[in-house]
Design an enzyme around this catalytic site. Structure first.
Site, PDB file in Angstrom:
ATOM      1  N   ARG A 197       2.318  -4.782   6.126  1.00 51.98           N
ATOM      2  CA  ARG A 197       1.657  -3.703   5.488  1.00 51.98           C
ATOM      3  C   ARG A 197       2.440  -2.713   5.246  1.00 51.98           C
ATOM      4  O   ARG A 197       2.745  -1.963   6.396  1.00 51.98           O
ATOM      5  CB  ARG A 197       0.256  -3.552   5.994  1.00 51.98           C
ATOM      6  CG  ARG A 197      -0.661  -2.358   5.227  1.00 51.98           C
ATOM      7  CD  ARG A 197      -2.187  -2.391   5.510  1.00 51.98           C
ATOM      8  NE  ARG A 197      -2.601  -1.315   4.685  1.00 51.98           N
ATOM      9  CZ  ARG A 197      -4.024  -1.481   4.187  1.00 51.98           C
ATOM     10  NH1 ARG A 197      -4.753  -2.460   4.737  1.00 51.98           N
ATOM     11  NH2 ARG A 197      -4.426  -0.525   3.324  1.00 51.98           N
ATOM     12  N   ARG A 199      -1.180   9.641  -9.496  1.00 54.84           N
ATOM     13  CA  ARG A 199      -1.319   8.348  -8.895  1.00 54.84           C
ATOM     14  C   ARG A 199      -0.776   7.006  -9.898  1.00 54.84           C
ATOM     15  O   ARG A 199      -0.026   6.440  -9.364  1.00 54.84           O
ATOM     16  CB  ARG A 199      -2.644   7.997  -8.174  1.00 54.84           C
ATOM     17  CG  ARG A 199      -3.105   9.021  -7.229  1.00 54.84           C
ATOM     18  CD  ARG A 199      -4.504   8.533  -6.877  1.00 54.84           C
ATOM     19  NE  ARG A 199      -4.537   7.257  -6.605  1.00 54.84           N
ATOM     20  CZ  ARG A 199      -4.379   6.702  -5.097  1.00 54.84           C
ATOM     21  NH1 ARG A 199      -4.226   7.535  -4.267  1.00 54.84           N
ATOM     22  NH2 ARG A 199      -4.535   5.253  -4.886  1.00 54.84           N
ATOM     23  N   ASP A 235       0.674  -1.157  -0.044  1.00 48.38           N
ATOM     24  CA  ASP A 235      -0.153   0.077   0.032  1.00 48.38           C
ATOM     25  C   ASP A 235       0.877   1.158  -0.077  1.00 48.38           C
ATOM     26  O   ASP A 235       2.118   1.207   0.447  1.00 48.38           O
ATOM     27  CB  ASP A 235      -1.046  -0.077   1.312  1.00 48.38           C
ATOM     28  CG  ASP A 235      -2.210   0.827   1.068  1.00 48.38           C
ATOM     29  OD1 ASP A 235      -2.487   1.197   0.041  1.00 48.38           O
ATOM     30  OD2 ASP A 235      -2.625   1.270   2.219  1.00 48.38           O
ATOM     31  N   ASN A 259     -10.977  -2.560  -5.314  1.00 46.87           N
ATOM     32  CA  ASN A 259     -10.183  -1.635  -6.026  1.00 46.87           C
ATOM     33  C   ASN A 259     -10.797  -1.174  -7.546  1.00 46.87           C
ATOM     34  O   ASN A 259     -10.376   0.168  -8.008  1.00 46.87           O
ATOM     35  CB  ASN A 259      -8.723  -2.050  -6.092  1.00 46.87           C
ATOM     36  CG  ASN A 259      -7.721  -2.121  -4.828  1.00 46.87           C
ATOM     37  OD1 ASN A 259      -6.890  -3.013  -4.745  1.00 46.87           O
ATOM     38  ND2 ASN A 259      -8.165  -1.096  -3.959  1.00 46.87           N
TER      39      ASN A 259
HETATM   40  C1  IPE Z   1      -5.235  -2.698   0.052  1.00 47.52           C
HETATM   41  O1  IPE Z   1      -5.076  -1.256  -0.261  1.00 47.52           O
HETATM   42  C2  IPE Z   1      -5.059  -3.388  -1.099  1.00 47.52           C
HETATM   43  C3  IPE Z   1      -4.028  -3.667  -2.044  1.00 47.52           C
HETATM   44  C4  IPE Z   1      -2.937  -3.265  -1.485  1.00 47.52           C
HETATM   45  C5  IPE Z   1      -3.978  -4.247  -3.158  1.00 47.52           C
HETATM   46  P1  IPE Z   1      -6.227  -0.484  -0.368  1.00 47.52           P
HETATM   47  O2  IPE Z   1      -5.449   1.033  -0.426  1.00 47.52           O
HETATM   48  O3  IPE Z   1      -7.203  -0.642  -1.248  1.00 47.52           O
HETATM   49  O4  IPE Z   1      -6.823  -0.451   1.105  1.00 47.52           O
HETATM   50  P2  IPE Z   1      -7.739   0.571   1.915  1.00 47.52           P
HETATM   51  O5  IPE Z   1      -8.628   1.348   1.006  1.00 47.52           O
HETATM   52  O6  IPE Z   1      -6.783   1.523   2.485  1.00 47.52           O
HETATM   53  O7  IPE Z   1      -8.342  -0.039   3.157  1.00 47.52           O
HETATM   54  C1  IPE Z   2      -1.618   0.129  -3.472  1.00 50.59           C
HETATM   55  O1  IPE Z   2      -1.572   1.611  -3.286  1.00 50.59           O
HETATM   56  C2  IPE Z   2      -2.011  -0.404  -4.547  1.00 50.59           C
HETATM   57  C3  IPE Z   2      -3.383  -0.876  -4.959  1.00 50.59           C
HETATM   58  C4  IPE Z   2      -4.092  -0.829  -4.126  1.00 50.59           C
HETATM   59  C5  IPE Z   2      -3.457  -1.139  -6.231  1.00 50.59           C
HETATM   60  P1  IPE Z   2      -2.601   2.640  -3.204  1.00 50.59           P
HETATM   61  O2  IPE Z   2      -2.939   2.979  -4.712  1.00 50.59           O
HETATM   62  O3  IPE Z   2      -3.688   2.305  -2.311  1.00 50.59           O
HETATM   63  O4  IPE Z   2      -1.846   3.891  -2.771  1.00 50.59           O
HETATM   64  P2  IPE Z   2      -2.402   4.790  -1.428  1.00 50.59           P
HETATM   65  O5  IPE Z   2      -3.006   3.958  -0.367  1.00 50.59           O
HETATM   66  O6  IPE Z   2      -3.752   5.585  -2.083  1.00 50.59           O
HETATM   67  O7  IPE Z   2      -1.360   5.679  -1.149  1.00 50.59           O
HETATM   68 MG    MG Z   3      -4.195   2.318  -0.512  1.00 50.10          MG
END
Ligand code: IPE
Ligand code: IPE
Ligand code: MG
Length: 239
Positions: free
Chosen positions: A187, A32, A19, A67
């Site tokens: 995480r 992003r 994440d 997602n």
């Molecule tokens: C968890 O991250 C999913 C992945 C790393 C693939 P998210 O960014 O989707 O999780 P939340 O929304 O913060 O719970």
């Molecule tokens: C994790 O990074 C990758 C996926 C969930 C696909 P994020 O895209 O959730 O990054 P943040 O949490 O918004 O910084």
């Molecule tokens: Mg995230």
């Protein structure tokens, strides 16, 4: 298993919730999706590093069933990176003898992508090194739901009695059937939640959260997690 150099216990199965890609990009004033491109690079480097540490199974959470809620532009960018990654992966990891398996609901992907996924799995099938599970369109609740449906079909079809269903029967119907539960779940990005990752399998996993954003995650950060893992007392409900 012990790491001979460090004398530390090596977790047999590691899960990583990768994440923080979006925040990493935002901090730099970038869109992003650029964060996901850099995140994919970390994915490669860290996988190779971890495979050399004696870890037997590594599960990387790349895209959750939730997602898809993101803006279409971001979802498309992730799928594009994923496709490119797969093309590279056909040869990638060969030298490290890494076996690649996808966990999650593949039916949501277009046929071409599915073909690429199948080919990546086929090509690496006989490798003897670490097994890399890439969790893509993966959701822990979905996984349990599929397992329940399969067991219901068995009850209806071949006389499995509902009273005889065991926890092991459920585990055997998950994407991770036959694999040990994750010992350590890392995480990145600072949150303290599972976000639908390995809900059944994580019952006794050690959870480690770091503020480091995924594109910045380095081998030293993994080493820190293993060090912390070694300090934990795992009791599994006993004393
Ligand atoms: C968890 O991250 C999913 C992945 C790393 C693939 P998210 O960014 O989707 O999780 P939340 O929304 O913060 O719970
Ligand atoms: C994790 O990074 C990758 C996926 C969930 C696909 P994020 O895209 O959730 O990054 P943040 O949490 O918004 O910084
Ligand atoms: Mg995230």
């Amino acid at each position: 298993m012990k790491n001979e150099k460090t004398d530390l216990k090596v977790p047999e199965h590691v899960g990583i919730i990768m994440d923080g890609n979006g925040r990493w990009a935002k901090k730099r004033g970038l869109p992003r999706p650029i964060g996901h491109t850099y995140g994919a690079q970390t994915f490669r480097n860290i996988t190779r590093y971890i495979s050399k540490q004696g870890v037997k199974f590594l599960t990387l959470y790349a895209f959750s069933t939730e997602n898809w809620k993101r803006p279409l532009e971001e979802v498309n960018a992730i799928m594009k990176i994923f496709r490119q990654y797969l093309v590279d992966a056909l040869t990638d990891f060969r030298d490290d003898d890494i076996k690649v398996v996808f966990i999650g609901d593949k039916s949501a992907f277009d046929p071409k992508l599915r073909e690429l996924i199948d080919e990546t799995e086929r090509i690496s099938e006989k490798r003897q090194g670490m097994q890399l599970n890439i969790a893509m369109n993966y959701g822990g609740r979905d996984e349990i739901l599929y397992a329940v449906k399969k067991l219901c079909k068995r009850v209806k079809g071949n006389g499995l009695s509902p009273d005889d269903i065991t926890g092991q029967n459920i585990a055997d119907e998950l994407y991770t059937a036959g694999q040990p539960d994750p010992d350590l779940i890392i995480r990145t990005g600072g949150e303290h939640r599972l976000s639908n990752f390995m809900l059944f399998q994580a019952a006794y996993s050690e959870f480690y959260s770091t503020d480091v954003l995924w594109p910045d995650f380095k081998p030293e950060d993994f080493d820190k997690a293993v060090l912390e893992f070694n300090k934990r007392s795992r009791r599994f409900g006993g004393v």
